[in-house]
Write an enzyme that holds these catalytic residues in place. Structure first.
Site, PDB file in Angstrom:
ATOM      1  N   LYS A 112       0.698  -1.310   0.074  1.00  0.00           N
ATOM      2  CA  LYS A 112      -0.213   0.031   0.020  1.00  0.00           C
ATOM      3  C   LYS A 112       1.199   1.362  -0.005  1.00  0.00           C
ATOM      4  CE  LYS A 112      -3.860  -2.165   2.446  1.00  0.00           C
ATOM      5  NZ  LYS A 112      -5.001  -2.396   3.794  1.00  0.00           N
ATOM      6  N   ARG A 125       1.790  -6.441   9.400  1.00  0.00           N
ATOM      7  CA  ARG A 125       1.476  -5.461  10.634  1.00  0.00           C
ATOM      8  C   ARG A 125       2.038  -5.262  11.783  1.00  0.00           C
ATOM      9  NH1 ARG A 125      -3.813  -6.882   7.476  1.00  0.00           N
ATOM     10  NH2 ARG A 125      -3.676  -5.288   5.202  1.00  0.00           N
ATOM     11  N   ASN A 145      -2.159   0.083   6.679  1.00  0.00           N
ATOM     12  CA  ASN A 145      -1.380  -0.920   7.461  1.00  0.00           C
ATOM     13  C   ASN A 145      -0.432  -2.566   6.619  1.00  0.00           C
ATOM     14  OD1 ASN A 145      -3.531  -2.014   5.496  1.00  0.00           O
ATOM     15  ND2 ASN A 145      -4.547  -3.074   7.239  1.00  0.00           N
ATOM     16  N   HIS A 176      -1.920  -5.267   0.837  1.00  0.00           N
ATOM     17  CA  HIS A 176      -2.973  -6.074   1.267  1.00  0.00           C
ATOM     18  C   HIS A 176      -2.572  -7.276   0.542  1.00  0.00           C
ATOM     19  CE1 HIS A 176      -6.719  -7.095  -0.571  1.00  0.00           C
ATOM     20  NE2 HIS A 176      -6.108  -7.640  -2.101  1.00  0.00           N
ATOM     21  N   THR A 200      -5.873  -7.437   9.779  1.00  0.00           N
ATOM     22  CA  THR A 200      -5.871  -6.152   9.300  1.00  0.00           C
ATOM     23  C   THR A 200      -5.324  -5.400  10.927  1.00  0.00           C
ATOM     24  OG1 THR A 200      -8.252  -7.283   8.739  1.00  0.00           O
ATOM     25  CG2 THR A 200      -7.785  -4.758   9.057  1.00  0.00           C
ATOM     26  N   ARG A 209      -1.774 -14.407   3.590  1.00  0.00           N
ATOM     27  CA  ARG A 209      -2.019 -13.299   4.676  1.00  0.00           C
ATOM     28  C   ARG A 209      -1.379 -13.534   6.050  1.00  0.00           C
ATOM     29  NH1 ARG A 209      -6.321 -10.657   3.837  1.00  0.00           N
ATOM     30  NH2 ARG A 209      -7.526 -10.994   5.501  1.00  0.00           N
TER      31      ARG A 209
HETATM   32  P1  ADP Z   1      -7.548  -6.860   5.209  1.00  0.00           P
HETATM   33  O1  ADP Z   1      -6.822  -5.806   4.639  1.00  0.00           O
HETATM   34  O2  ADP Z   1      -6.647  -6.996   6.214  1.00  0.00           O
HETATM   35  O3  ADP Z   1      -8.296  -7.706   4.223  1.00  0.00           O
HETATM   36  P2  ADP Z   1     -10.545  -5.812   5.229  1.00  0.00           P
HETATM   37  O4  ADP Z   1     -10.477  -6.617   4.088  1.00  0.00           O
HETATM   38  O5  ADP Z   1     -11.037  -6.578   6.479  1.00  0.00           O
HETATM   39  O6  ADP Z   1      -8.764  -6.580   6.262  1.00  0.00           O
HETATM   40  O7  ADP Z   1     -10.031  -4.476   4.860  1.00  0.00           O
HETATM   41  C1  ADP Z   1      -9.634  -3.609   3.919  1.00  0.00           C
HETATM   42  C2  ADP Z   1      -8.553  -2.309   4.384  1.00  0.00           C
HETATM   43  O8  ADP Z   1      -9.424  -1.371   4.469  1.00  0.00           O
HETATM   44  C3  ADP Z   1      -7.835  -2.836   5.853  1.00  0.00           C
HETATM   45  O9  ADP Z   1      -6.601  -3.340   5.000  1.00  0.00           O
HETATM   46  C4  ADP Z   1      -7.349  -1.596   6.048  1.00  0.00           C
HETATM   47  O10 ADP Z   1      -6.757  -0.603   5.964  1.00  0.00           O
HETATM   48  C5  ADP Z   1      -9.284  -1.145   6.539  1.00  0.00           C
HETATM   49  N1  ADP Z   1      -9.316  -1.172   7.165  1.00  0.00           N
HETATM   50  C6  ADP Z   1     -10.641  -1.827   7.528  1.00  0.00           C
HETATM   51  N2  ADP Z   1     -11.225  -1.229   9.101  1.00  0.00           N
HETATM   52  C7  ADP Z   1     -11.341  -0.393   9.037  1.00  0.00           C
HETATM   53  C8  ADP Z   1     -11.595   1.022  10.269  1.00  0.00           C
HETATM   54  N3  ADP Z   1     -12.012   0.391  10.302  1.00  0.00           N
HETATM   55  N4  ADP Z   1     -11.097   1.731   9.582  1.00  0.00           N
HETATM   56  C9  ADP Z   1     -10.050   1.780   8.861  1.00  0.00           C
HETATM   57  N5  ADP Z   1     -10.018   1.820   8.009  1.00  0.00           N
HETATM   58  C10 ADP Z   1      -9.768   0.341   8.237  1.00  0.00           C
END
Ligand code: ADP
Length: 197
Positions: free
Chosen positions: A15, A141, A161, A164, A130, A124
């Site tokens: 990212k 992360r 974070n 992706h 996340t 992952r």
């Molecule tokens: P991942 O990236 O671990 O698959 P998600 O698909 O749930 O997680 O979320 C996508 C992205 O959205 C996350 O990596 C993060 O950057 C952002 N995100 C998720 N939840 C929140 C939140 N509550 N507030 C702000 N950003 C969030």
């Protein structure tokens, strides 16, 4: 017919925060040292529209984003309605998705196709949970981020974070074809595999 286990593919993206923090090399190294292969890689300054097509738009996914936010707020004692102006999980999910599109298109990303045994689950695991406060030490992360929804949502932005990674093999197939031309995704042999696995 099922593919050979070594041919499972996943999609990983560094990212914009990972790029501007100079962590591209470290992130790639963590993938390669596990015995996974990088089989396609490119930097791209993606538009808002391009990122919009990357993240799901279905209600289930959007509500899940809202749920994640709600559970962190509860855990740390923040008032959802007071901070975000609503307690509706779908509305919160939509809000977070909007911040995510802004964040992901504000700088360059590095898109990567990774191949190897259990590539989806392994990538992952290397990324970690996340929410950085939940991510184990030793994950990308966990080692490099301290951000949280409490701070990010206070500042009206997505969580920084760093990476992706696709969640399922189906999502990986979709994301790989969304970001890469088929002709640019080609495997090769890693010779160290003759000795390691
Ligand atoms: P991942 O990236 O671990 O698959 P998600 O698909 O749930 O997680 O979320 C996508 C992205 O959205 C996350 O990596 C993060 O950057 C952002 N995100 C998720 N939840 C929140 C939140 N509550 N507030 C702000 N950003 C969030």
């Amino acid at each position: 017919m099922n593919k050979h286990p070594k041919q499972e593919k996943t999609f990983v993206m560094v990212k914009p925060d990972g790029v501007v923090r100079g962590l591209i090399g470290d992130i790639i190294q963590r993938i390669e040292q596990r015995g996974l292969k990088i089989i396609a890689l490119k930097m791209e300054w993606a538009s808002h529209e391009k990122i919009d097509g990357h993240y799901p738009k279905d209600e289930k996914w959007i509500t899940r984003l809202g749920e994640k936010t709600a559970s962190t707020y509860e855990k740390y004692g923040y008032d959802l309605e007071k901070e975000l102006g609503t307690a509706d999980l779908k509305k919160i999910g939509q809000m977070v998705r909007g911040w995510l599109l802004d964040f992901m298109s504000q700088g360059p990303v590095v898109k990567i196709v990774v191949e190897g045994v259990h590539a989806v689950d392994m990538a992952r695991k290397i990324c970690g949970a996340t929410l950085p406060s939940m991510a184990d030490m030793g994950t990308i992360r966990g080692d490099y981020s301290v951000d949280s929804p409490a701070l990010a949502n206070f500042e009206k932005r997505a969580i920084y974070n760093l990476v992706h990674a696709s969640e399922t093999p189906e999502e990986a197939t979709h994301e790989i074809s969304y970001w890469f031309d088929k002709k640019d995704v080609r495997s090769y042999d890693r010779r160290d595999f003759d000795f390691v696995i």
